[in-house]
Design an enzyme around this catalytic site. Structure first.
Site, mmCIF file in Angstrom:
data_model
loop_
_atom_site.group_PDB
_atom_site.id
_atom_site.type_symbol
_atom_site.label_atom_id
_atom_site.label_comp_id
_atom_site.label_asym_id
_atom_site.label_seq_id
_atom_site.Cartn_x
_atom_site.Cartn_y
_atom_site.Cartn_z
ATOM 1 N N GLU A 43 0.829 -1.208 0.000
ATOM 2 C CA GLU A 43 0.000 0.000 0.000
ATOM 3 C C GLU A 43 0.865 1.261 0.000
ATOM 4 O O GLU A 43 0.631 2.189 0.767
ATOM 5 C CB GLU A 43 -0.968 -0.008 1.192
ATOM 6 C CG GLU A 43 -1.980 -1.139 1.100
ATOM 7 C CD GLU A 43 -3.176 -0.978 2.041
ATOM 8 O OE1 GLU A 43 -3.067 -0.215 3.020
ATOM 9 O OE2 GLU A 43 -4.219 -1.602 1.778
ATOM 10 N N GLU A 84 -6.689 -7.757 -1.268
ATOM 11 C CA GLU A 84 -7.267 -7.746 0.074
ATOM 12 C C GLU A 84 -8.752 -7.444 -0.039
ATOM 13 O O GLU A 84 -9.143 -6.299 -0.263
ATOM 14 C CB GLU A 84 -6.627 -6.658 0.959
ATOM 15 C CG GLU A 84 -5.180 -6.904 1.296
ATOM 16 C CD GLU A 84 -4.640 -5.935 2.362
ATOM 17 O OE1 GLU A 84 -5.443 -5.214 3.001
ATOM 18 O OE2 GLU A 84 -3.409 -5.895 2.536
#
Ligand SMILES: *[C@@H]1O[C@H](CO)[C@@H](O)[C@H](O)[C@H]1NC(C)=O
Ligand SMILES: *[C@@H]1O[C@H](CO)[C@@H](O)[C@H](O)[C@H]1NC(C)=O
Ligand SMILES: *[C@@H]1O[C@H](CO)[C@@H](O)[C@H](O)[C@H]1NC(C)=O
Ligand SMILES: *[C@@H]1O[C@H](CO)[C@@H](O)[C@H](O)[C@H]1NC(C)=O
Ligand SMILES: *[C@@H]1O[C@H](CO)[C@@H](O)[C@H](O)[C@H]1NC(C)=O
Ligand SMILES: *[C@@H]1O[C@H](CO)[C@@H](O)[C@H](O)[C@H]1NC(C)=O
Length: 663
Positions: free
Chosen positions: A202, A278
């Site tokens: 991320e 995710e």
């Protein structure tokens, strides 16, 4: 003779049974590797190929370092039984390189040793018929202490973590050399389980558009023999700042609006497979918040939206688990080094996942199985769900012994001496890696204090502080969630407290500072975090110098060898350790019920199980049988304030506030 016949009958019966169960289907590995392996996971078109065969990845996240190794097989078997074909895991640098240059991959002797044999984990995944998606960081977020970065990195004053800074990258290279000497042989094209490897994590959320840094990480991975498919992983709302579009496969993280998110992802790159890396099955808990849940219907509806898009998808988390010891991370809602917005994460990382923290099958699990049957066109052989003995609530244990924290500080050998306050990380201990975990005590002796004297801690406390004058606690006892806004906690800057209502000579003042964990998420300015006290301490505006410093790391050996235990002498509010023994005859999982405690930690047979904090939402700590033994076991509770008479257990989790605090 008779025995022989029974044996033969049994073999025959099991043989038939096996055929019925397997339905003659191939295993996952048989399906993808029969005839030999010529290529790994390939993303050069808008679908995945593995060894030349079409594959949709149906993954689930399971963090091996949050589950005792004796339970890995049970959880992996359950993942495969539900119909998943892959397991995804992060790799926590701060546990594997626990001090600078000291490593633990399952045999390194750190307190977390039994959680760290990553080679065994990946081999087990393969034995359980699952592929592996590997996320080696170096930064992993994961609601994990400092996002997995080792605290000792901060000792290099000028280090810029998560950038192309050569100081930082040198540490990454040194660690990856060790890590990939173990993991490189476990890649798919070398006969192992790892089919893809993630770069950073991320990175888009830092809003630091640094493609060169991502490329540097890729080069270091390649230098260490990584040959499988690379990918990056970001919420599509962060745009392409965290990726290398059309150079490295981008993947998406989200828990709603599947179509919008996946359309966004596809707009960032051309002719690539669509995969959610995710899909959040639930959410984590922070202290003083509510226990998070996501309804089964919501979970099912978004999962089905992803499957029918159609897209590959990995469920984060699939296996609920635990932030044992001091390993939980924290969020930070404030900028830079402003500590007031810290949101420390609980010990439980149950996440409301399809497999619970204690390994239970949930409704989400069953719903996942149904959807995978419906959407996965490739049928392979699945095992049956392993069964586990029921948990128990052990009998109450009467607390027999106590040591006051002030006694421990008095007796602590080789207290460090320092003119100024020193943050934990900068202590000259642990082979010069500093203090990584636990509490730190700053003691000032032989000081005269006037009645009404005001102590001020400049800047922020990182993250809680207890003040003792001549061994007596002067900080108020925790009684409500509002107390977190007052002296003693991380939200208040330049906080003050009155030390005494008498004139004192030759007094001793102790500041007992607890590190509630480092931030694990956000922009780069939020990663320069020292713990303990970092600024100055004043009494009536005079800066206090010449401290004694006591690191209280609560390491296993220290916990086991603590001496000076005596009967419970005082019930007054004061930080103290309480000890009791209990006998276990039938080893089963349980929970330690901490509802009647206020703030502290629980230690089982020397191992720090986790944190107590009456502001909730967690009021029971999962205690797997693996941490117990048949016969006599020892439990120690470190409590900041006041203790009950007994230690209680529970069969199930307990959420909410502690008995003695109000909202
Ligand atoms: C794989 O899937 C794609 C897209 O559905 C299809 O066009 C292709 O023929 C398939 N390839 C194989 C080897 O089955
Ligand atoms: C101390 O750290 C150095 C590297 O910084 C390492 O080579 C050495 O093995 C460490 N010593 C111990 C006792 O861990
Ligand atoms: C912490 O918990 C509260 C209440 O459950 C929630 O509103 C908040 O978003 C959480 N904070 C973080 C950083 O997750
Ligand atoms: C899940 O399905 C199994 C098998 O059908 C059933 O025994 C179990 O009760 C279900 N569990 C839940 C929580 O729904
Ligand atoms: C704390 O006090 C210092 C010195 O007086 C001041 O510079 C600083 O702004 C204060 N911090 C906050 C957050 O108020
Ligand atoms: C604070 O704890 C985190 C992990 O919980 C650790 O990485 C860090 O080094 C600790 N800092 C201090 C000062 O204890």
């Amino acid at each position: 003779m008779a025995k022989h016949t029974v044996f033969l009958a049994l073999v025959l019966f099991l043989g038939i049974f096996n055929v019925v169960v397997s339905n003659d289907l191939p295993t996952n590995y048989e399906y993808y590797t029969s005839g030999g392996i010529t290529s790994g996971l390939n993303a050069d078109q808008n679908y995945f190929l593995l060894n030349g065969r079409n594959i949709s990845i149906y993954g689930g996240t399971f963090h091996y370092f949050r589950v005792h190794s004796s339970q890995w097989q049970d959880r992996l078997r359950k993942m495969r039984a539900v119909g998943l074909n892959a397991v995804e895991t992060y790799v926590p640098w701060n546990l594997h390189e626990f001090y600078s240059g000291s490593y633990d991959f399952g045999h390194g002797g750190s307190d977390f040793q039994d959680f760290l044999d990553v080679q065994k984990f990946i081999k087990l995944a393969q034995e359980e018929d699952l592929f592996v998606l590997l996320r080696p960081g170096p930064y992993i977020c994961a609601e994990w202490e400092f996002g997995g970065l080792p605290g000792w990195l901060l000792r290099d004053k000028d280090i810029k973590v998560r950038t192309n800074d050569p100081i930082y990258l040198n540490y990454v290279s040194r660690y990856y050399k060790e890590l990939f000497s173990i993991l490189a042989p476990l890649q798919f094209t070398k006969g192992g389980a790892i089919i893809a490897v993630q770069i950073e994590n991320e990175y888009g959320n830092t809003y630091n558009n640094d493609r060169d840094y991502l490329r540097s990480l890729r080069s270091i991975l390649q230098e260490n023999g990584v040959v499988e498919l690379f990918y990056t992983s970001d919420p599509p709302s962060a745009g392409t700042a965290g990726g290398l579009p059309n150079e490295v496969l981008m993947t998406a993280n989200f828990n709603n609006n599947a179509k919008w998110n996946l359309d966004q992802l596809n707009s960032f790159q051309t002719n690539k497979p669509t995969i959610t890396m995710e899909y959040w099955s639930g959410w984590f808990d922070n202290f003083s918040g509510q226990h998070s849940t996501v309804s089964v219907s919501q979970y099912v509806s978004v999962y089905e939206d992803i499957l029918s898009y159609p897209a590959s998808v990995n469920i984060y988390m699939f296996v609920g688990s635990t932030n044992y010891g001091f390993s939980s991370g924290a969020g930070l809602n404030t900028k830079g080094t402003d500590n007031s917005g810290l949101t420390p994460i609980t010990t439980s990382y149950d996440y409301d996942a399809p497999i619970s923290e204690a390994g239970d099958i949930t409704e989400k699990y069953n719903a996942t199985a149904e959807l995978l049957v419906k959407y996965n066109p490739i049928k392979t052989r699945l095992p049956s769900i392993p069964s586990k003995p029921e948990r128990v609530a052990l009998d109450d244990v009467i607390i027999s012994e106590q040591i006051l924290l002030s006694e421990i500080i008095d007796q602590f050998p080789n207290k460090l001496e320092s003119e100024n306050i020193v943050a934990m990380e900068n202590l000259p201990i642990n082979n010069n890696s500093g203090q990584m975990f636990g509490y730190i005590v700053y003691r000032k002796t032989n000081i005269n204090v006037k009645s009404g004297a005001i102590l001020e801690i400049s800047g922020y406390v990182r993250d809680t502080v207890l003040v003792l004058v001549n061994g007596q606690l002067v900080t108020p006892v925790l009684s409500s969630t509002d107390d977190l806004n007052n002296f003693g906690y991380w939200r208040l800057a330049n906080s003050t407290i009155i030390l005494t209502d008498q004139d004192l000579e030759d007094a001793t003042i102790d500041l007992v500072v607890e590190n509630l964990s480092r931030n694990n998420y956000g922009t780069l300015d939020q990663f320069q975090q020292f713990k303990g006290l970092t600024d100055n301490v004043y009494i009536d505006d005079e800066k206090i110098k010449n401290w004694q410093i006591v690191p209280l790391e609560f390491k296993r050996q220290w916990n086991l060898q603590l001496s000076g235990w005596h009967e419970v002498r005082t019930r007054e509010a004061t930080p103290a350790l309480y000890r009791a023994s209990f006998t276990v005859t039938d080893l089963r999982d349980t929970y330690v019920n901490v509802q009647d405690w206020l703030k502290g930690i629980v230690i089982i047979n020397g191992f720090v199980l986790g944190r107590i904090f009456a502001v909730g939402p967690q009021q029971a700590l999962y205690l797997p049988a693996a941490l117990l033994r048949e016969g006599v076991n020892e439990i120690i509770v470190f409590e900041h304030f006041t203790a009950p008479d007994v230690i209680k257990f529970s069969k199930d989790p307990i959420w909410g506030l502690g008995t003695y605090v109000k909202n």
